[in-house]
Design an enzyme around this catalytic site. Structure first.
Site, PDB file in Angstrom:
ATOM      1  N   ASP A   1       0.861  -1.179   0.000  1.00 33.93           N
ATOM      2  CA  ASP A   1       0.000   0.000   0.000  1.00 33.93           C
ATOM      3  C   ASP A   1       0.897   1.229   0.000  1.00 33.93           C
ATOM      4  O   ASP A   1       1.782   1.367   0.861  1.00 33.93           O
ATOM      5  CB  ASP A   1      -0.897   0.020   1.244  1.00 33.93           C
ATOM      6  CG  ASP A   1      -1.992  -1.028   1.175  1.00 33.93           C
ATOM      7  OD1 ASP A   1      -2.299  -1.500   0.071  1.00 33.93           O
ATOM      8  OD2 ASP A   1      -2.547  -1.381   2.235  1.00 33.93           O
TER       9      ASP A   1
ATOM     10  N   ASP B   1     -13.842  -5.284  -2.081  1.00 29.16           N
ATOM     11  CA  ASP B   1     -13.824  -5.192  -0.624  1.00 29.16           C
ATOM     12  C   ASP B   1     -15.176  -5.655  -0.101  1.00 29.16           C
ATOM     13  O   ASP B   1     -16.213  -5.095  -0.466  1.00 29.16           O
ATOM     14  CB  ASP B   1     -13.554  -3.754  -0.170  1.00 29.16           C
ATOM     15  CG  ASP B   1     -12.137  -3.306  -0.464  1.00 29.16           C
ATOM     16  OD1 ASP B   1     -11.251  -4.163  -0.566  1.00 29.16           O
ATOM     17  OD2 ASP B   1     -11.922  -2.087  -0.584  1.00 29.16           O
TER      18      ASP B   1
END
Length: 264
Positions: free
Chosen positions: A11, A130
């Site tokens: 990330d 997600d």
């Protein structure tokens, strides 16, 4: 038998790798390209770079980082974040990425999956999904809701149904991140991973929750994932890609050889 893949996720925020729990409490852990190169040398099968603030800041992904990664890596890599349309997909692929991950944009504008597949081939199009556990309803019979905007915005859509729809539109792979287990290191969310893996015909990458080698074994053996994504385990917990693949091999999970094994 198809080999299972070990994928390292980085990330990225402001040009640095960051790690948090459920997208919060992030801390700086290093330079993305340098870290990716180390993981590549250690046996990672693929790398994923997520620019976690690009979409919120309404900017494109960091193409300079993508180009540097392309020069440094010898394994496929995916980029996500800041992809606003086919032009941004093209720019990322032209800069050297092998695949582009679409998450919130795909939910809000599903045709982007079909457009991307037509332009570049579905093998370049990854759906980032997600999913968050909720009480089952008529609209969400699986009990897992699609959420967007880094897990902050519910959509009212069923995760399994969305996975099927996305594949029909053109997604060539699904990276399934379970919000409930993301970053907590207690294991992947096996139920939703298995539901999606059994519902679609494309590879499914399990994401969110790995904290020990047995968690990877479980997600391959019990949830039928095609690949497992790890982050904290190799960033801060002392595990190596080589060691994780050795553990998988000992458990009977078929994986590619690491550089050390290949030259033993």
């Amino acid at each position: 038998m198809l080999l299972k893949r070990l994928i390292v996720c980085l990330d990225v925020r402001d040009g640095r790798v960051t790690k948090g729990v459920r997208f919060q409490g992030n801390v700086d852990v290093g330079d993305p390209v340098e870290m990716a190169a180390r993981y590549c040398a250690d046996g990672a099968d693929e790398i994923v770079f997520y620019d976690i603030t690009a979409s919120a800041e309404r900017r494109a992904c960091d193409l300079d980082m993508v180009a540097r990664a392309a020069r440094a890596l010898s394994v496929p890599f995916t980029v996500g974040g800041g992809i606003r349309g086919v032009a941004d997909m093209r720019a990322a692929l032209m800069a050297g990425a092998d695949k582009v991950s679409l998450n919130s944009l795909a939910v809000l504008s599903p045709d982007i999956l079909a457009e991307g597949a037509r332009a570049f081939g579905r093998q370049c199009v990854v759906l980032g999904l997600d999913a968050k556990r909720v009480a089952p309803t008529a609209a969400i019979p699986s009990g897992y809701e699609v959420v967007i905007r880094g897990g902050r915005q519910p959509t009212g859509r069923d995760a399994v149904a969305w996975a099927r729809e996305a594949v029909a539109l053109g997604a060539g792979e699904i990276c399934l991140n379970a919000i409930d287990t993301d970053g907590v290191r207690q294991g992947y969310e096996l139920t939703i991973t298995r539901l999606v893996a059994e519902a679609v015909s494309v590879p499914v990458i399990a994401s969110g929750g790995a904290g020990a080698p047995e968690h990877l074994v479980d997600v391959f053996r019990e949830a039928h994932a095609d690949a497992a994504l790890v982050a904290s385990m190799v960033h801060t917990m002392g595990y190596t890609c080589h060691g994780l693949k050795d553990a998988l091999r000992r458990a009977g999970i078929p994986v590619r050889q690491t550089p050390e094994v290949a030259h033993a």
